[in-house]
Design an enzyme around this catalytic site. Structure first.
Site, PDB file in Angstrom:
ATOM      1  N   ASP A   1       0.840  -1.196   0.000  1.00 12.48           N
ATOM      2  CA  ASP A   1       0.000   0.000   0.000  1.00 12.48           C
ATOM      3  C   ASP A   1       0.880   1.254   0.000  1.00 12.48           C
ATOM      4  OD1 ASP A   1      -3.228   0.499   0.970  1.00 12.48           O
ATOM      5  OD2 ASP A   1      -1.832   2.192   1.118  1.00 12.48           O
ATOM      6  N   ILE A   2       0.482   2.233  -0.774  1.00 10.50           N
ATOM      7  CA  ILE A   2       1.284   3.455  -0.912  1.00 10.50           C
ATOM      8  C   ILE A   2       1.234   4.326   0.349  1.00 10.50           C
ATOM      9  CG2 ILE A   2      -0.452   5.020  -1.914  1.00 10.50           C
ATOM     10  CD1 ILE A   2       1.686   5.659  -4.103  1.00 10.50           C
TER      11      ILE A   2
ATOM     12  N   ASN B   1     -12.681  -3.590   2.523  1.00  5.79           N
ATOM     13  CA  ASN B   1     -13.621  -2.477   2.613  1.00  5.79           C
ATOM     14  C   ASN B   1     -14.557  -2.537   1.401  1.00  5.79           C
ATOM     15  OD1 ASN B   1     -12.398  -1.455   4.949  1.00  5.79           O
ATOM     16  ND2 ASN B   1     -10.894  -0.303   3.775  1.00  5.79           N
TER      17      ASN B   1
ATOM     18  N   GLY C   1     -16.004   2.192   3.579  1.00  8.02           N
ATOM     19  CA  GLY C   1     -14.773   2.965   3.433  1.00  8.02           C
ATOM     20  C   GLY C   1     -13.969   2.617   2.198  1.00  8.02           C
ATOM     21  N   GLN C   2     -14.609   1.997   1.205  1.00  7.31           N
ATOM     22  CA  GLN C   2     -13.873   1.638  -0.014  1.00  7.31           C
ATOM     23  C   GLN C   2     -13.647   2.887  -0.854  1.00  7.31           C
ATOM     24  OE1 GLN C   2     -15.783  -1.329  -2.481  1.00  7.31           O
ATOM     25  NE2 GLN C   2     -13.981  -1.568  -3.798  1.00  7.31           N
TER      26      GLN C   2
ATOM     27  N   HIS D   1     -10.015  -5.351  -3.458  1.00 10.10           N
ATOM     28  CA  HIS D   1      -8.694  -5.570  -2.871  1.00 10.10           C
ATOM     29  C   HIS D   1      -8.843  -5.999  -1.423  1.00 10.10           C
ATOM     30  CE1 HIS D   1      -9.854  -1.327  -2.520  1.00 10.10           C
ATOM     31  NE2 HIS D   1      -9.237  -1.293  -1.356  1.00 10.10           N
TER      32      HIS D   1
ATOM     33  N   HIS E   1      -6.863  -5.918   2.094  1.00 14.09           N
ATOM     34  CA  HIS E   1      -5.744  -5.354   2.849  1.00 14.09           C
ATOM     35  C   HIS E   1      -5.188  -6.460   3.750  1.00 14.09           C
ATOM     36  CE1 HIS E   1      -6.880  -0.942   2.312  1.00 14.09           C
ATOM     37  NE2 HIS E   1      -8.027  -1.519   2.017  1.00 14.09           N
TER      38      HIS E   1
HETATM   39  P1  AMP Z   1      -9.754   1.288   0.298  1.00 13.53           P
HETATM   40  O1  AMP Z   1      -9.898   2.580   1.039  1.00 13.53           O
HETATM   41  O2  AMP Z   1     -10.121   0.075   1.065  1.00 13.53           O
HETATM   42  O3  AMP Z   1     -10.428   1.356  -1.065  1.00 13.53           O
HETATM   43  O4  AMP Z   1      -8.216   1.113   0.037  1.00 13.53           O
HETATM   44  C1  AMP Z   1      -7.525   1.688  -1.022  1.00 13.53           C
HETATM   45  C2  AMP Z   1      -6.075   1.630  -0.665  1.00 13.53           C
HETATM   46  O5  AMP Z   1      -5.321   1.845  -1.843  1.00 13.53           O
HETATM   47  C3  AMP Z   1      -5.636   2.683   0.345  1.00 13.53           C
HETATM   48  O6  AMP Z   1      -5.084   2.051   1.496  1.00 13.53           O
HETATM   49  C4  AMP Z   1      -4.595   3.500  -0.420  1.00 13.53           C
HETATM   50  O7  AMP Z   1      -3.537   3.932   0.386  1.00 13.53           O
HETATM   51  C5  AMP Z   1      -4.144   2.517  -1.482  1.00 13.53           C
HETATM   52  N1  AMP Z   1      -3.595   3.086  -2.689  1.00 13.53           N
HETATM   53  C6  AMP Z   1      -4.067   4.135  -3.392  1.00 13.53           C
HETATM   54  N2  AMP Z   1      -3.301   4.370  -4.462  1.00 13.53           N
HETATM   55  C7  AMP Z   1      -2.311   3.450  -4.446  1.00 13.53           C
HETATM   56  C8  AMP Z   1      -1.189   3.157  -5.289  1.00 13.53           C
HETATM   57  N3  AMP Z   1      -0.931   3.881  -6.393  1.00 13.53           N
HETATM   58  N4  AMP Z   1      -0.380   2.134  -4.945  1.00 13.53           N
HETATM   59  C9  AMP Z   1      -0.618   1.406  -3.832  1.00 13.53           C
HETATM   60  N5  AMP Z   1      -1.661   1.619  -3.006  1.00 13.53           N
HETATM   61  C10 AMP Z   1      -2.495   2.623  -3.306  1.00 13.53           C
END
Ligand code: AMP
Ligand code: ZN
Length: 114
Positions: free
Chosen positions: A30-31, A87, A93-94, A100, A102
């Protein structure tokens, strides 16, 4: 889906720290990590959320969950434990509308989440 962030990561047009890849799934860090280990596991195929899987997707769902446990084991979380989160939708909270999981760990994670 051409304008989907995680489809772009799966298609390698946006870089990510990839830690597992097979024909159906991808795992990358995760970024914005919320824990010492915070990895995302996705299907390469665009699926909006876990609600969009059906009976025919059982092998894909099983693969995704097995990749999650492999990631956790490879990152040293087998003994201390970890959390899997999917999520889903607005109240869930998606924020990225590509399924995906986590995989989070490396510290004690409180419950319930906010
Ligand atoms: P969610 O809020 O469950 O949809 O999670 C989305 C996740 O994607 C969040 O934890 C972000 O930090 C992560 N995210 C967003 N952009 C990127 C990216 N370019 N590379 C890796 N993770 C990302
Ligand atoms: Zn997508």
């Amino acid at each position: 889906m051409s304008n989907c962030l995680f489809c772009k990561i799966a298609g390698k047009t946006i870089p990510a720290m990839i830690i597992h890849e097979d024909d159906q799934t991808l795992a990358f860090d995760d970024i914005h990590p919320q824990a010492p280990v915070h990895t995302l596991v996705i299907p390469k195929r665009h699926v909006t959320s876990i609600q969009d899987l059906d009976e025919s997707d059982q092998p894909l769902l099983a693969r995704l969950l097995l990749v999650c446990t492999k990631v956790a084991k490879d990152k040293g979380l087998a003994d201390p434990g970890f959390r899997l989160v999917a999520n889903t939708g607005r109240d869930g909270g998606q924020t990225v509308l590509h399924l995906h999981f986590h995989v989070m760990g490396g510290r004690h994670l409180g419950w319930p989440p906010g």
